[in-house]
Design an enzyme around this catalytic site. Structure first.
Site, PDB file in Angstrom:
ATOM      1  N   GLU A  75       4.280  12.322   3.578  1.00 30.90           N
ATOM      2  CA  GLU A  75       3.865  11.897   2.240  1.00 30.90           C
ATOM      3  C   GLU A  75       5.038  11.467   1.357  1.00 30.90           C
ATOM      4  O   GLU A  75       4.840  11.133   0.200  1.00 30.90           O
ATOM      5  CB  GLU A  75       3.068  13.022   1.572  1.00 30.90           C
ATOM      6  CG  GLU A  75       1.713  13.225   2.235  1.00 30.90           C
ATOM      7  CD  GLU A  75       0.985  14.477   1.779  1.00 30.90           C
ATOM      8  OE1 GLU A  75      -0.238  14.524   1.911  1.00 30.90           O
ATOM      9  OE2 GLU A  75       1.657  15.420   1.300  1.00 30.90           O
ATOM     10  N   LYS A  87       8.863  14.346   5.183  1.00 30.73           N
ATOM     11  CA  LYS A  87       8.344  15.641   4.732  1.00 30.73           C
ATOM     12  C   LYS A  87       7.889  16.500   5.917  1.00 30.73           C
ATOM     13  O   LYS A  87       8.075  17.704   5.932  1.00 30.73           O
ATOM     14  CB  LYS A  87       7.178  15.387   3.776  1.00 30.73           C
ATOM     15  CG  LYS A  87       6.604  16.634   3.140  1.00 30.73           C
ATOM     16  CD  LYS A  87       5.404  16.287   2.271  1.00 30.73           C
ATOM     17  CE  LYS A  87       4.794  17.530   1.651  1.00 30.73           C
ATOM     18  NZ  LYS A  87       3.514  17.237   0.992  1.00 30.73           N
ATOM     19  N   ASP A 143      -6.053  19.700   8.028  1.00 32.36           N
ATOM     20  CA  ASP A 143      -5.367  20.841   8.657  1.00 32.36           C
ATOM     21  C   ASP A 143      -6.295  21.579   9.619  1.00 32.36           C
ATOM     22  O   ASP A 143      -5.858  22.078  10.662  1.00 32.36           O
ATOM     23  CB  ASP A 143      -4.924  21.862   7.597  1.00 32.36           C
ATOM     24  CG  ASP A 143      -4.104  21.258   6.470  1.00 32.36           C
ATOM     25  OD1 ASP A 143      -4.136  20.023   6.295  1.00 32.36           O
ATOM     26  OD2 ASP A 143      -3.457  22.016   5.756  1.00 32.36           O
TER      27      ASP A 143
END
Length: 768
Positions: free
Chosen positions: A490, A602, A360
């Site tokens: 994921e 996702k 991230d």
């Protein structure tokens, strides 16, 4: 229970009315931090209701032994966790012998809590009637100092309303603390020393295994109606707690005040034998300044941050509150002062994800820090990974790679992998690409090439080696394939040829090759040093090039799109719109097996690649892929709405971009995922900033210049932000009529606006 209870306000997060069911959510939302430490918004006084106690010290962690049912070779031994640190904020209050506890009062009225983001403080006020019928008014204010970042300050006022009362304050330090989130209920802290001197108290503790030494300290002062009292106290100390008790008679309508300074000194910054001496000095200094003076420095420090980082939105309070909430928490979490630190997905607001570093940082956070601080902050984040290169090489060796191939960890504190779900640890290898992309992104934005010959090239070589070894030559396809991976989505594990992973692998190899040439030509000494260290050969580089040139990408001729992975079209393609609402979120309603067989995504995956490498694809290609994949996307990752908002804006779908923007900016404030009590989504907050600046503002770097394609949602009258571009500050103000640019710098700059070149001179406003 209504999740949306925060009052709309441009600069504050305000909760009115006491509701025990909201306590844990508010503790997350109103968390405070100063980059060096942070804490959830727990009550200072005793609270017997449901609460999630949490105080954290940056960089102090514990390796909690891995707990898995079935051990596999290559698994990390431990999961590193940021530790719940000893509690310094506690102040027990008794009134005529009865403890003040909001869970047990017969009445709580006028309850109001405010996190003031403009000035960086948290306040709470209420009137409560205790079971002994005494009615009191309580007012508190606290903050963690940005200026002196080892201390925080609390002012706690109590006024008896319906009679005189004896009010006792018992401020304390408590190191008998455990993590909410622990695998084996290990004891994390070893208490070495509990002592006190005058109005100060200290607890020195050491973390088990990692041996961090931390001194938790406090200094207290009682005043009556504004006059400081010099009074006797009783002291109680046990093996892990120390408290002072001050007893006072207070007349009806009078106000007794406890001022408490406290915080942490850690051996990350001081000699471990000097911790008490340092704490003593720091506490004496802030006590001499006093609460109000320290608060004044806090307001000034936040004013300085906002001066550069603020995004102002006119005409839409929900959107304004959302973006400021995101910018505020990013700055509370990481200020760029300490290159050993990084940005955990929950910051200092909870324990999920262990407070560790993920991809991230590179994919979402670096652009925010680069543009709102200066390039040194972003450079520190790059250096963090350079400093962990040896560990990344070790991580790859554990999985069977050789010759200096580097696999950066999915989750880390010190460069070692500490994540232990196999489908993530071994398979979510696209993270390696984000680390190389951040090096490219830094150079593209700052124009500072020096990092690459000095440090970055070694990282790029290690990553390229990994990709070359991870690819397999398929004789059936006559191409290189990458098998057994998990992409950013994921909700798919162990797939072959995830398009995004293959694309970023090819890109990383080409980018490494390009920079080897560049350094060889322009930085002879650096080239020789790196060559000597890495032992790269022409044969090896030829092999890399072959892998990159012959990489396989799954593609559907019928739909004219790249497939997220092999076999994606074999799924039952039912869009999210046709999924009953009662089934959402699927990660809380469905078995993992069912999720894996579904087409549901996702977060941005193929579209993540088209976001990173948008210059490689036409707008028509983006549109085709967006129209195919977005309808299958459930956005159950906090990192999803921001990327979709940026792309929807690029496609001119401003209304859709606005919906995604609200979702990312108010993800926690409106508790979209019903999990805010666990902590906030800090790293996705940087994505929120990007959804305004890169989404609606259309900011990019093109031809080495800043470029803008401004758009404005109908709901807004105007919005404005600042960008620190190569040490010159550009202010952009966008209205429905046009865009104004103003330069605070010494030299004129050329920018692109909707593809046309515009020259901006210092202190001269230009309207386009």
């Amino acid at each position: 229970m209504n999740h949306i209870y925060i009052k709309p306000d441009n600069w504050s997060i305000i909760e009115e009315g006491f509701d025990a069911e909201r306590v844990k959510s508010s503790e997350s939302l109103m968390s405070i931090g100063n980059g060096a430490m942070g804490q959830r918004a727990n009550f200072e006084e005793h609270y017997s209701g449901e609460t999630f106690q949490g105080s954290y010290v940056a960089g102090v962690y514990y390796p909690d032994k891995t707990r898995v049912g079935w051990w596999k070779n290559g698994y990390p031994e431990y999961f590193a966790k940021v530790l719940n640190a000893p509690n310094w904020i506690g102040i027990n209050v008794t009134i005529n012998g009865e403890q003040l506890d909001l869970a047990k009062c017969t009445k709580v009225e006028h309850f109001r809590r405010e996190l003031n983001m403009k000035e960086g403080w948290l306040s709470r006020s209420f009137t409560a009637t205790l079971q002994n019928s005494i009615e009191v008014k309580v007012d508190t204010k606290r903050f963690l100092s940005l200026e002196i970042d080892e201390v925080g300050a609390i002012e706690y006022n109590v006024t008896p309303l319906n009679s005189d009362a004896q009010i006792d304050f018992t401020p304390y330090l408590d190191s008998g603390i455990t993590n909410e989130d622990t695998n084996w209920d290990d004891k994390f802290w070893d208490v070495l020393n509990v002592n006190h001197e005058g109005e100060q108290a200290y607890i020195v503790s050491r973390t088990m295994k990692t041996d961090f030494y931390v001194c938790t300290s406090m200094q207290t002062q009682v005043s009556l109606n504004g006059e400081a009292l010099n009074q006797e106290k009783t002291v109680s100390d046990t093996i892990d707690k120390v408290s002072f008790t001050y007893k006072n008679q207070v007349s009806k309508g009078g106000t007794i005040t406890m001022t408490k300074f406290g915080g942490y000194t850690a051996d990350r910054n001081h000699d471990k034998n000097e911790l008490i001496a340092v704490a003593k000095k720091t506490l004496s200094k802030v006590t001499a300044m006093g609460f109000d003076t320290l608060l004044k420095t806090q307001k000034e420090a936040w004013a300085k941050i906002w001066e550069m980082a603020d995004i102002s939105i006119e005409g839409d309070v929900a959107a304004q509150q959302g973006i400021r909430f995101n910018i505020f928490h990013l700055n509370q979490t990481y200020l760029g002062k300490d290159a050993r630190l990084n940005i955990g997905p929950k910051g200092f607001t909870g324990e999920k994800y262990g407070g560790s570093t993920y991809w991230d940082t590179e994919a979402y956070c670096i652009p925010f820090y680069m543009a709102t601080k200066d390039q040194n902050v972003a450079k520190s984040l790059l250096e963090y990974r350079y400093n962990h290169l040896e560990k990344a090489i070790e991580n790859a060796q554990k999985l069977g790679f050789s010759n200096g191939a580097a696999l950066y960890p999915m989750v880390t504190m010190n460069g070692e992998e500490c994540h232990n779900e196999w489908e993530i640890t071994f398979e979510e290898i696209h993270r390696n690409g984000a680390i190389a992309f951040a090096i490219y992104n830094y150079f593209r934005f700052t124009g500072d090439y020096s990092y690459i010959p000095e440090k970055g090239l070694e990282v790029l070589i290690g990553i390229a080696r990994f990709w070359q070894q991870r690819a397999t030559f398929s004789t059936a396809k006559n191409k290189y394939v990458i098998l057994g991976v998990t992409g950013p989505n994921e909700y798919e594990n162990n797939v072959n040829n995830n398009w995004y992973t293959n694309y970023i692998a090819k890109w990383c190899i080409n980018y490494a090759l390009e920079n080897i040439e560049k350094v060889k030509e322009g930085f002879h000494d650096d080239y020789e040093r790196v060559k000597g260290k890495t032992k790269i050969t022409d044969n090896e580089l030829d092999l890399w090039k072959k892998v990159a040139d012959d990489m396989y990408f799954p593609f559907s001729e019928e739909k004219n799109i790249y497939l997220q992975q092999d076999g994606f079209l074999d799924k039952e393609l039912i869009t999210v719109a046709d999924l009953p609402h009662s089934q959402r979120p699927i990660n809380q309603k469905w078995s993992w097996d069912r999720i894996l067989r579904s087409p549901y995504i996702k977060q941005a995956d193929t579209l993540q690649g088209m976001y990173f490498f948008e210059d490689d694809f036409s707008t028509e290609e983006l549109e085709r892929h967006f129209d195919f994949y977005e309808p299958f996307t459930v956005h159950e990752s906090s990192l999803s709405p921001c990327v979709h908002s940026i792309q929807a804006a690029k496609l001119g779908r401003v209304e859709q971009a606005y919906e995604f923007y609200l979702r990312t900016s108010r993800l926690d404030l409106d508790d979209y995922n019903h999990e805010v009590e666990e902590g906030l989504h800090i790293t996705s907050m940087a994505g929120t900033w990007m959804s305004i600046v890169e989404g609606f503002g259309g900011m990019r770097i093109k031809d080495d210049m800043l470029s803008f394609e401004p758009k404005i949602p109908n709901q807004w009258d105007s919005y404005s932000f600042k960008i620190n571009f190569r040490n010159q500050i550009l202010k952009i103000n966008i209205t429905k009529e046009g865009t104004k640019f103003q330069l605070d710098g010494n030299d004129q700059i050329d920018i692109l606006v909707k593809g046309k070149k515009v020259t901006i001179s210092p202190n001269n406003m230009v309207t386009v």
